[in-house]
Design an enzyme around this catalytic site. Structure first.
Site, short mmCIF file in Angstrom:
data_model
loop_
_atom_site.label_atom_id
_atom_site.label_comp_id
_atom_site.label_asym_id
_atom_site.label_seq_id
_atom_site.Cartn_x
_atom_site.Cartn_y
_atom_site.Cartn_z
N ASP A 295 0.82 -1.21 0.00
CA ASP A 295 0.00 0.00 0.00
C ASP A 295 0.85 1.27 0.00
OD1 ASP A 295 -2.07 -1.75 0.26
OD2 ASP A 295 -2.90 -0.85 2.08
N ASP A 296 0.22 2.34 -0.40
CA ASP A 296 0.72 3.73 -0.22
C ASP A 296 1.76 4.19 -1.24
OD1 ASP A 296 -0.92 3.59 1.97
OD2 ASP A 296 0.61 4.05 3.46
N HIS A 345 -5.88 2.92 -4.06
CA HIS A 345 -5.81 3.17 -2.61
C HIS A 345 -6.25 4.61 -2.31
CE1 HIS A 345 -4.70 2.09 1.40
NE2 HIS A 345 -3.63 2.85 1.49
N HIS A 349 -5.12 9.28 0.24
CA HIS A 349 -5.19 8.55 1.51
C HIS A 349 -6.21 9.10 2.49
CE1 HIS A 349 -3.73 5.81 4.64
NE2 HIS A 349 -3.11 5.17 3.65
N HIS A 439 3.83 -2.17 3.14
CA HIS A 439 3.89 -0.82 2.57
C HIS A 439 5.22 -0.62 1.88
CE1 HIS A 439 0.80 -0.56 5.70
NE2 HIS A 439 0.27 0.42 4.99
NI NI Z 1 -2.51 3.16 3.29
#
Ligand code: NI
Length: 485
Positions: A295-296, A345, A349, A439
Site C-alpha cells: 500500500d501507499d 488506494h 489517503h 507498505h
Molecule cells: Ni494506506
C-alpha cells in the site's frame, strides 16, 4: 526516513499535461494558484509518515530536496503538525464517536530550477468539524535557502494592497475583516502564491479573516500592483509560477475541478477494458495461495522492490495512491510492466467513510484514471485507507467497478519499521488464502520481502496476485482473504 534515495525519473512525460488530481486542496472563496504536476520537480524524495490505529488515523507525506536546511524546515513543519494533532486528540470516546483523522499532503504551485513553492495542505478531524490548514514554502533548492513571505514582497505596500483587495470583496464575503489577523496580514497569511497570470494570491484559512462558513478565503492583487510591490526574490517566484518547468501552469488542466461528481458511475474513466495482469490462471482451490500486497506507493523504494520480486519470480499486488502515481509515473508503469497487479488506494489517503458521495467518487475515479493513463490498465480493486468503509463506500465502489480488498495478515510494518519483525509477522500469521499487508514506502518493509517470499515458499505456499487468488471478485463486495480450503 528516506536518506539518499532518489526518484528514478523526473522528466514530465508527454502526457504529463493532463493531471487529474481530484484535490480540493486549494479550493477557496477567491482565486487559487494552479497545482502543477509534481514530477516537474527533479530529485525530490517524498517522505511519508503514516500511522494507522484505532486511536488515530494519520497520513502525512512531504517532499525532500536533498538539501539540509530546506529539508529540515519542511520536515520540522510536518512533524510538528503530526505531534500537535496527536497531543490534542480527545480520549477514545464512545462507540459512535467518529475516528479522528489527520491528512497532510502537499502541492507544487511554482517550479523553476532555483525557485520552488509547495503548499502544505492539512485536514484534521478530531471530533466536531474538521479543520483545514495551508502552509506555503518558497525555497531555492540550488542554494538551500528558504524564503519568508516578507522576502517576496514589500510588506507595507502589500498590506496596503491587501486592504484594498479586501475592501473590494467585502460585499461578497461575509464578515470579511483583515484586521482579525493583526497589522501584518501578509505575514499572517498561511499561503502566498501567484496566479498563472502573475497576480499575487494571499490565502487565509477558515475563520481567519471572514465568517467561518465562507471557508478558506483568498485575496488577489492585480498584476500591475503586484509588479510594483515584488522584491527580486518575489519576481523570481512570480516567474516560476507563470513559466514553470514542464510547461505553463494552465497546461496542467484544471486539477481542482471535480471529476464529474454528478456522474459517479465513472464513464469518464478510460475506456480501456480491465485487463487481468499477466501471470496466468492459478487454481487456489488446489494450491495453497497467499497474496502479498503493498500500500501507499509507488515511492522511492518501489524500483528496488520490483528487482527483488523479479529475482524471486513473484507477482504481487500494489494498491497505489493517485498522488504518488502522479509523482512517480514511470515507477507505476514499471510495476505494471513487471506483471504485477495495481489497485486503487484513493488519491491522497483520505478515510473514505467520512467523505461525501461526490468526494468518494473523486477519490476513486481520479485514481483509476491516473493508473489507467500511466500503466495502460484499468484497476478493478480498491483498498480503502485504514480499511475504513461503510455502506456508502461499498455502493460507490460498486459504481466504480472496484472490488474491495482488505487483508487478514497485518505485518504492522509501518509501526515497527523493523525488517526482522516484518518478516516474522508475515510468516507467523499467514494461512492458506491470506492477504498480507505491507507498505512499499518503507525501506525496512522492502528489505523484508525477499525473506518473506522464501519463508512462504518453504511452507508450501504459492504466491499470487489478488486477482489470481480471487478471480471473480465482485465490485462493491469486500474480501479479507482468498479461498481458505
Ligand atoms: Ni494506506
Amino acid at each position: 526516513m528516506a536518506p539518499g534515495s532518489r526518484t528514478p525519473s523526473s522528466k514530465p512525460s508527454a502526457s504529463g499535461s493532463t493531471l487529474v488530481a481530484p484535490t480540493d486542496a486549494l479550493d477557496a472563496n477567491g482565486t487559487v494558484p494552479t497545482v502543477l504536476d509534481p514530477h516537474v520537480l527533479n530529485a525530490v524524495t517524498v517522505q511519508a509518515a503514516t500511522e494507522d490505529t484505532y486511536a488515530k488515523r494519520i497520513y502525512a507525506s512531504w517532499p525532500q530536496f536533498g538539501k539540509p536546511a530546506v529539508d529540515a524546515a519542511i520536515s520540522s513543519y510536518f512533524r510538528t503538525q503530526i505531534s500537535t494533532f496527536t497531543a490534542n486528540l480527545p480520549k477514545p470516546g464512545g462507540k459512535s464517536a467518529p475516528e479522528p483523522e489527520l491528512n497532510l499532503d502537499w502541492h507544487v504551485v511554482a517550479a523553476a530550477p532555483d525557485m520552488v513553492s509547495i503548499v502544505a495542505d492539512e485536514y484534521a478531524f478530531s471530533g466536531g468539524s474538521g479543520t483545514s490548514t495551508w502552509h506555503s514554502f518558497w525555497l531555492d533548492p540550488t542554494t538551500d535557502q528558504l524564503f519568508s513571505t516578507g522576502a517576496l514582497a514589500n510588506p507595507d505596500a502589500t498590506n496596503t494592497a491587501l486592504a484594498a483587495a479586501a475592501k473590494a470583496r467585502a460585499a461578497k464575503v461575509s464578515g470579511l475583516n483583515l484586521g482579525q489577523v493583526g497589522s501584518d496580514p501578509l505575514g499572517a497569511a498561511p499561503m502566498v502564491a501567484f496566479s498563472p497570470a502573475g497576480e499575487l494570491i494571499v490565502g487565509y484559512d477558515e475563520c481567519q479573516i471572514a465568517a467561518c462558513y465562507e471557508g478558506r478565503v483568498t485575496l488577489t492583487v492585480d498584476k500591475a500592483t503586484t509588479d510594483s510591490l515584488l522584491t527580486d526574490v518575489g519576481r523570481r517566484a512570480q516567474a516560476a509560477t507563470m513559466h514553470p518547468m514542464g510547461g505553463t501552469p494552465s497546461a496542467s488542466s484544471k486539477p481542482s475541478a471535480p471529476q464529474t461528481p454528478s456522474s459517479p458511475s465513472s464513464p469518464s474513466t478510460s475506456p480501456t477494458k480491465p485487463t487481468p495482469p499477466p501471470g496466468g490462471k492459478v487454481d487456489c482451490h488446489k494450491l495453497k495461495c497467499v497474496a502479498i500486497t503493498f500500500d501507499d506507493g509507488p515511492g522511492p523504494y518501489t524500483m528496488s522492490l520490483l528487482n527483488t520480486l523479479k529475482a524471486k519470480q513473484t507477482k504481487a499486488t500494489f494498491f497505489m495512491l493517485g498522488q504518488q502515481v502522479s509523482l512517480y509515473p514511470k515507477v507505476a508503469a514499471s510495476v505494471a510492466a513487471g506483471g504485477h497487479e495495481i489497485g486503487v488506494h484513493t488519491w491522497d489517503h483520505r478515510s473514505l467513510s467520512t467523505l461525501s458521495v461526490p468526494k468518494i467518487d473523486q477519490e476513486l475515479n481520479s485514481t483509476k484514471q491516473i493508473i489507467a493513463k500511466e500503466t495502460g490498465r484499468t484497476p478493478t480493486l480498491l483498498r480503502p485507507p485504514y480499511g475504513a468503509m461503510n455502506g456508502t463506500v461499498k455502493v460507490e465502489a460498486k459504481k466504480a467497478d472496484l472490488a474491495i480488498i482488505l487483508w487478514n495478515v497485518d505485518t504492522l510494518d509501518w509501526k515497527t519499521r523493523s525488517t526482522p519483525k516484518t518478516v516474522t509477522a508475515a510468516l507467523k500469521d499467514s494461512r492458506r488464502g491470506s492477504i498480507i499487508l505491507l507498505h512499499d514506502i518503507h525501506k525496512t518493509s522492502v528489505a523484508a520481502v525477499g525473506s518473506i517470499i522464501d519463508g512462504l515458499r518453504a511452507k508450501g505456499y504459492t504466491l499470487v496476485t489478488v486477482s489470481q487468488m480471487i478471480p471473480n471478485a465482485k465490485p462493491g463486495v469486500k474480501y479479507f482473504s482468498g479461498p481458505t480450503k
